[in-house]
Motif scaffolding. Structure first.
Motif, PDB file in Angstrom:
ATOM      1  N   LYS A  15      12.709  -1.368   8.960  1.00 26.43           N
ATOM      2  CA  LYS A  15      12.925  -0.347   7.932  1.00 26.43           C
ATOM      3  C   LYS A  15      12.848  -0.954   6.532  1.00 26.43           C
ATOM      4  O   LYS A  15      12.260  -0.386   5.621  1.00 26.43           O
ATOM      5  CB  LYS A  15      14.321   0.281   8.109  1.00 26.43           C
ATOM      6  N   LEU A  16      13.448  -2.122   6.409  1.00 25.40           N
ATOM      7  CA  LEU A  16      13.509  -2.766   5.100  1.00 25.40           C
ATOM      8  C   LEU A  16      12.111  -3.050   4.570  1.00 25.40           C
ATOM      9  O   LEU A  16      11.778  -2.723   3.435  1.00 25.40           O
ATOM     10  CB  LEU A  16      14.324  -4.058   5.232  1.00 25.40           C
ATOM     11  N   TYR A  17      11.270  -3.650   5.420  1.00 24.27           N
ATOM     12  CA  TYR A  17       9.942  -4.049   4.942  1.00 24.27           C
ATOM     13  C   TYR A  17       9.043  -2.835   4.738  1.00 24.27           C
ATOM     14  O   TYR A  17       8.139  -2.876   3.892  1.00 24.27           O
ATOM     15  CB  TYR A  17       9.326  -5.118   5.840  1.00 24.27           C
ATOM     16  N   ALA A  18       9.300  -1.755   5.459  1.00 26.98           N
ATOM     17  CA  ALA A  18       8.543  -0.521   5.210  1.00 26.98           C
ATOM     18  C   ALA A  18       8.852  -0.017   3.796  1.00 26.98           C
ATOM     19  O   ALA A  18       7.952   0.417   3.058  1.00 26.98           O
ATOM     20  CB  ALA A  18       8.900   0.538   6.244  1.00 26.98           C
ATOM     21  N   ILE A  19      10.116  -0.146   3.408  1.00 25.57           N
ATOM     22  CA  ILE A  19      10.487   0.318   2.060  1.00 25.57           C
ATOM     23  C   ILE A  19       9.943  -0.616   0.979  1.00 25.57           C
ATOM     24  O   ILE A  19       9.466  -0.163  -0.057  1.00 25.57           O
ATOM     25  CB  ILE A  19      12.012   0.518   1.969  1.00 25.57           C
ATOM     26  N   PHE A  20       9.980  -1.930   1.248  1.00 29.13           N
ATOM     27  CA  PHE A  20       9.385  -2.867   0.279  1.00 29.13           C
ATOM     28  C   PHE A  20       7.906  -2.532   0.059  1.00 29.13           C
ATOM     29  O   PHE A  20       7.405  -2.543  -1.065  1.00 29.13           O
ATOM     30  CB  PHE A  20       9.472  -4.315   0.773  1.00 29.13           C
ATOM     31  N   ASP A  21       7.203  -2.259   1.166  1.00 33.98           N
ATOM     32  CA  ASP A  21       5.772  -1.955   1.057  1.00 33.98           C
ATOM     33  C   ASP A  21       5.549  -0.696   0.235  1.00 33.98           C
ATOM     34  O   ASP A  21       4.683  -0.647  -0.639  1.00 33.98           O
ATOM     35  CB  ASP A  21       5.154  -1.760   2.454  1.00 33.98           C
ATOM     36  N   ALA A  22       6.352   0.321   0.525  1.00 32.64           N
ATOM     37  CA  ALA A  22       6.204   1.580  -0.205  1.00 32.64           C
ATOM     38  C   ALA A  22       6.522   1.372  -1.688  1.00 32.64           C
ATOM     39  O   ALA A  22       5.831   1.894  -2.562  1.00 32.64           O
ATOM     40  CB  ALA A  22       7.136   2.642   0.389  1.00 32.64           C
ATOM     41  N   PHE A  23       7.548   0.555  -1.939  1.00 34.05           N
ATOM     42  CA  PHE A  23       7.948   0.269  -3.331  1.00 34.05           C
ATOM     43  C   PHE A  23       6.784  -0.379  -4.085  1.00 34.05           C
ATOM     44  O   PHE A  23       6.453  -0.006  -5.215  1.00 34.05           O
ATOM     45  CB  PHE A  23       9.171  -0.653  -3.322  1.00 34.05           C
ATOM     46  N   ALA A  24       6.140  -1.345  -3.432  1.00 41.23           N
ATOM     47  CA  ALA A  24       5.028  -2.052  -4.080  1.00 41.23           C
ATOM     48  C   ALA A  24       3.829  -1.124  -4.276  1.00 41.23           C
ATOM     49  O   ALA A  24       3.223  -1.097  -5.347  1.00 41.23           O
ATOM     50  CB  ALA A  24       4.636  -3.270  -3.242  1.00 41.23           C
ATOM     51  N   GLN A  25       3.506  -0.353  -3.230  1.00 46.50           N
ATOM     52  CA  GLN A  25       2.329   0.517  -3.324  1.00 46.50           C
ATOM     53  C   GLN A  25       2.503   1.600  -4.378  1.00 46.50           C
ATOM     54  O   GLN A  25       1.544   2.022  -5.015  1.00 46.50           O
ATOM     55  CB  GLN A  25       2.044   1.161  -1.966  1.00 46.50           C
ATOM     56  N   ASN A  26       3.727   2.055  -4.546  1.00 47.35           N
ATOM     57  CA  ASN A  26       3.971   3.115  -5.521  1.00 47.35           C
ATOM     58  C   ASN A  26       4.368   2.567  -6.892  1.00 47.35           C
ATOM     59  O   ASN A  26       4.875   3.312  -7.729  1.00 47.35           O
ATOM     60  CB  ASN A  26       5.087   4.041  -5.016  1.00 47.35           C
ATOM     61  N   ASN A  27       4.144   1.259  -7.110  1.00 40.18           N
ATOM     62  CA  ASN A  27       4.541   0.653  -8.389  1.00 40.18           C
ATOM     63  C   ASN A  27       5.982   1.015  -8.755  1.00 40.18           C
ATOM     64  O   ASN A  27       6.256   1.508  -9.860  1.00 40.18           O
ATOM     65  CB  ASN A  27       3.581   1.092  -9.503  1.00 40.18           C
ATOM     66  N   GLY A  28       6.860   0.739  -7.813  1.00 38.78           N
ATOM     67  CA  GLY A  28       8.263   1.113  -7.991  1.00 38.78           C
ATOM     68  C   GLY A  28       8.901   0.525  -9.238  1.00 38.78           C
ATOM     69  O   GLY A  28       9.847   1.102  -9.793  1.00 38.78           O
ATOM     70  N   HIS A  29       8.376  -0.599  -9.703  1.00 42.48           N
ATOM     71  CA  HIS A  29       8.952  -1.228 -10.903  1.00 42.48           C
ATOM     72  C   HIS A  29       8.808  -0.323 -12.131  1.00 42.48           C
ATOM     73  O   HIS A  29       9.519  -0.488 -13.105  1.00 42.48           O
ATOM     74  CB  HIS A  29       8.281  -2.572 -11.171  1.00 42.48           C
TER      75      HIS A  29
END
Lengths: 119, 514
Positions: free
Chosen positions: B71-85
């Motif tokens: 679950k954690l890495y799925a969220i990291f991936d989504a964060f990166a793909q969506n330019n979460g920063h």
């Protein structure tokens, strides 16, 4: 007390004066001037006169404080390691007894910081 | 156990994992196999009285952790793909992550090493297994933290060389020396230091502010990491309490030893957490709660209840707790003032609080902020407005024990610095407090070896004699990128561009608009 260990535990102090290439540490605290967060740590030659130390080392360090401009070191009331101290500006730090890692406290009458010492 | 019942109960499984994998040695002496168990003076009469704090078998552990990782890495991936920063509250927030990455994540690695070591050195199998499991947890934490923050490294400065910096940068010697002190102690002191004082008594003051801070500031990657670590932390806290109770119940001679360790590690932890205090009050653009409130809830109330519970063993609250309680009104302001003036030597940016932030601080700290700290920040603002942003160009005196500059003020007199000094075998040493001075007096041979960054620079051991060379060559801080004020920094300019605002020059103060 001492360290509990399975063997005879002993260690050398890491900050012996011999490790400072002929120089020594001197700390200086200017109470009520908390613009500067803590006492300063200076590297100085033990042969340097107290007068030179004040003008060449301390003065530039405190220059950013509004009360530094007119500061007359001749009026200073010093402490050396929390004891009253009357240094001779012509004599060296060593001759004045300012040893390695000594703490000097500088007080000048009338210069008591700004806003009750906040600055 | 019934042989025809193929499925074991959890209790039986755990019994197999711990006690049944241990054995009584026949041809080696137990003292030789576990040489570190006795030298600290802790007396253990019966390891069977150890109550297993985890009760988690390896198969359950792997399964549970693997699910969390997925679950954690799925969220990291989504964060990166969506330019979460781009969705965080403000780029100033990232500076809290820089502090965490260089100051805290390497401690997780230190904890991994520390628990692996003590997990070898107890003769009690239950304690060994608990420590080994925590060791694996800690390794997982450092990895997930690095992965959570690696995305920010692509977009912001100061995150590029955390391990190198942890070993060298002046203020990072504070967390580093804290952990080195614990890891070089015996196994029982290590557990008192890290499992009890840090994980049990003080950890909420670190993780709650960081994880709530992340949530309040839109950093979903860090929030998710926090949730993932939470169930591990709960187990670690249980171990912390168990080890203290176990030592106290085993022998009355253990009580004064444990009390001394509690006093020492409460104080060391309190000094370390002063870094968190400034993060909460100054570095989070959206504030969670003040450091003062956090201290009252997580230490004064929760810690108060804990020490009441330990009273029956003859344990009293930590020495100098009153000084720490008084400090809640001061330390965040003192720390931020320090980092503000030494910001040319940090891998993160500092800035002056805006007018609105100063009003918030006045409300939170009605007895201290306006009187002792606001005038200083307003003075610096005036200097900055004139283009004379204040940097302190002289190195500070450091405490021989906690290694923080001697910046704290006296209990009851916030205009005077708390300075302590003593001579030991002809050498003079300086301290920030009675707490640190006491720690030195108890084991002077340990702390005369402190690697104090200021003294190391002056001894010529840091690749240069001037601050600029040390900062760039020895610390690997990129000058003009990672350090100095936030206003006008490349991070600030990039954030303005992300938000579609006009680019900024160095002297344009637009913090309120940011």
């Amino acid at each position: 007390m001492s360290v509990k260990a399975l063997y005879q535990y002993s260690a050398e102090p890491r900050d012996l004066q011999a490790n400072f290439n002929g120089m020594q540490l001197v700390y200086l605290y200017w109470p009520n001037h908390l613009l500067f967060c803590s006492p300063f740590a200076f590297l100085a030659s033990p042969e340097m006169s107290m007068g030179e130390f004040c003008e060449q080392v301390v003065r530039p360090a405190i220059a950013a404080h509004p009360q530094a401009a007119g500061l007359d070191f001749g009026q200073a009331q010093w402490q050396l390691n929390n004891q009253p101290f009357s240094p001779d500006p012509a004599l060296s730090l060593a001759q004045n007894g300012v040893a390695h890692k000594a703490l000097l406290t500088l007080r000048v009458p009338g210069l008591d910081g700004i806003a009750g010492g906040a600055i | 156990m019934a042989t025809k019942n193929k499925k074991l109960s959890l209790k039986d499984k755990y019994q197999y994992l711990t006690r049944d994998m241990a054995w009584e040695p026949s041809y080696q002496k137990k003292e030789d196999i576990f040489p570190y168990e006795r030298f600290e003076g802790i007396k253990i009469t019966d390891w069977d009285k150890w109550e297993d704090p985890f009760r988690l078998t390896m198969d359950a552990y792997w399964k549970y952790q693997a699910e969390k990782e997925k679950k954690l890495y799925a969220i990291f991936d989504a964060f990166a793909q969506n330019n979460g920063h781009q969705n965080i509250s403000d780029a100033r927030y990232v500076n809290a992550l820089k502090l965490f990455l260089t100051g805290v994540s390497p401690l997780e690695y230190g904890a991994f090493q520390g628990y692996a070591k003590v997990g070898r050195h107890f003769s009690g199998a239950g304690a060994r297994v608990a420590c080994q499991m925590q060791s694996i947890d800690e390794l997982r934490h450092v990895q997930t933290q690095l992965h959570a923050m690696s995305h920010y490294n692509k977009h912001f400065n100061g995150l590029h060389d955390f391990a190198h910096m942890h070993d060298r940068v002046w203020f990072l010697s504070v967390p580093k020396s804290f952990f080195d002190d614990a890891r070089s102690a015996g196994p029982f002191e290590f557990l008192t230091a890290i499992s009890f004082s840090f994980e049990y008594v003080l950890t909420n003051l670190l993780f709650v502010p960081f994880m709530s801070g992340a949530a309040y500031n839109g950093d979903m990657a860090t929030v998710t990491f926090g949730f993932s670590a939470q169930s591990d932390e709960a187990r670690h806290m249980t171990l912390g309490l168990e080890v203290i109770k176990f030592m106290l119940e085993q022998h009355e001679d253990n009580v004064p030893i444990v009390q001394h360790w509690i006093d020492k590690w409460f104080w060391r932890g309190y000094r370390l957490l002063s870094l968190v205090s400034m993060m909460m009050d100054y570095m989070l653009p959206n504030k969670v709660m003040s450091w003062k409130d956090a201290w009252e809830v997580y230490y004064e109330q929760n810690g108060g209840a804990l020490f009441k519970d330990l009273e029956r063993y003859g344990i009293r609250p930590p020495k100098y707790q009153d000084v720490a309680n008084d400090g809640k009104n001061h330390i965040s302001h003192q720390l931020w003032s320090t980092f503000y003036q030494y910001s040319h030597a940090t891998n993160f940016h500092t800035w002056l609080p805006s007018a609105a932030e100063m009003d918030w601080l006045s409300e939170q700290y009605p007895d201290t902020f306006d009187k002792y700290y606001r005038p200083r920040f307003e003075h610096w603002q005036k200097m900055q407005d004139k283009g004379e942003r204040f940097y302190n160009n002289t190195l500070p005196q450091l405490c021989q024990v906690c290694q923080v500059p001697t910046l704290f003020t006296e209990h009851g007199d916030p205009t005077q610095l708390s300075l302590r000094t003593l001579e030991h075998e002809g050498e003079r040493y300086h301290f920030c407090s009675d707490g640190c001075c006491d720690i030195f007096k108890y084991e002077p041979e340990k702390y005369i070896q402190s690697w104090l960054p200021v003294h190391q620079i002056y001894q010529g051991n840091c690749e240069g004699a001037d601050v600029e060379t040390v900062v760039s060559k020895y610390y690997h801080i990129n000058i003009g990128q990672d350090n100095f004020d936030y206003v006008g920094s490349p991070d600030h300019q990039r954030w303005q561009a992300i938000k579609g605002n006009r680019p900024l020059g160095g002297d344009d103060d637009s913090r309120d608009a940011a």
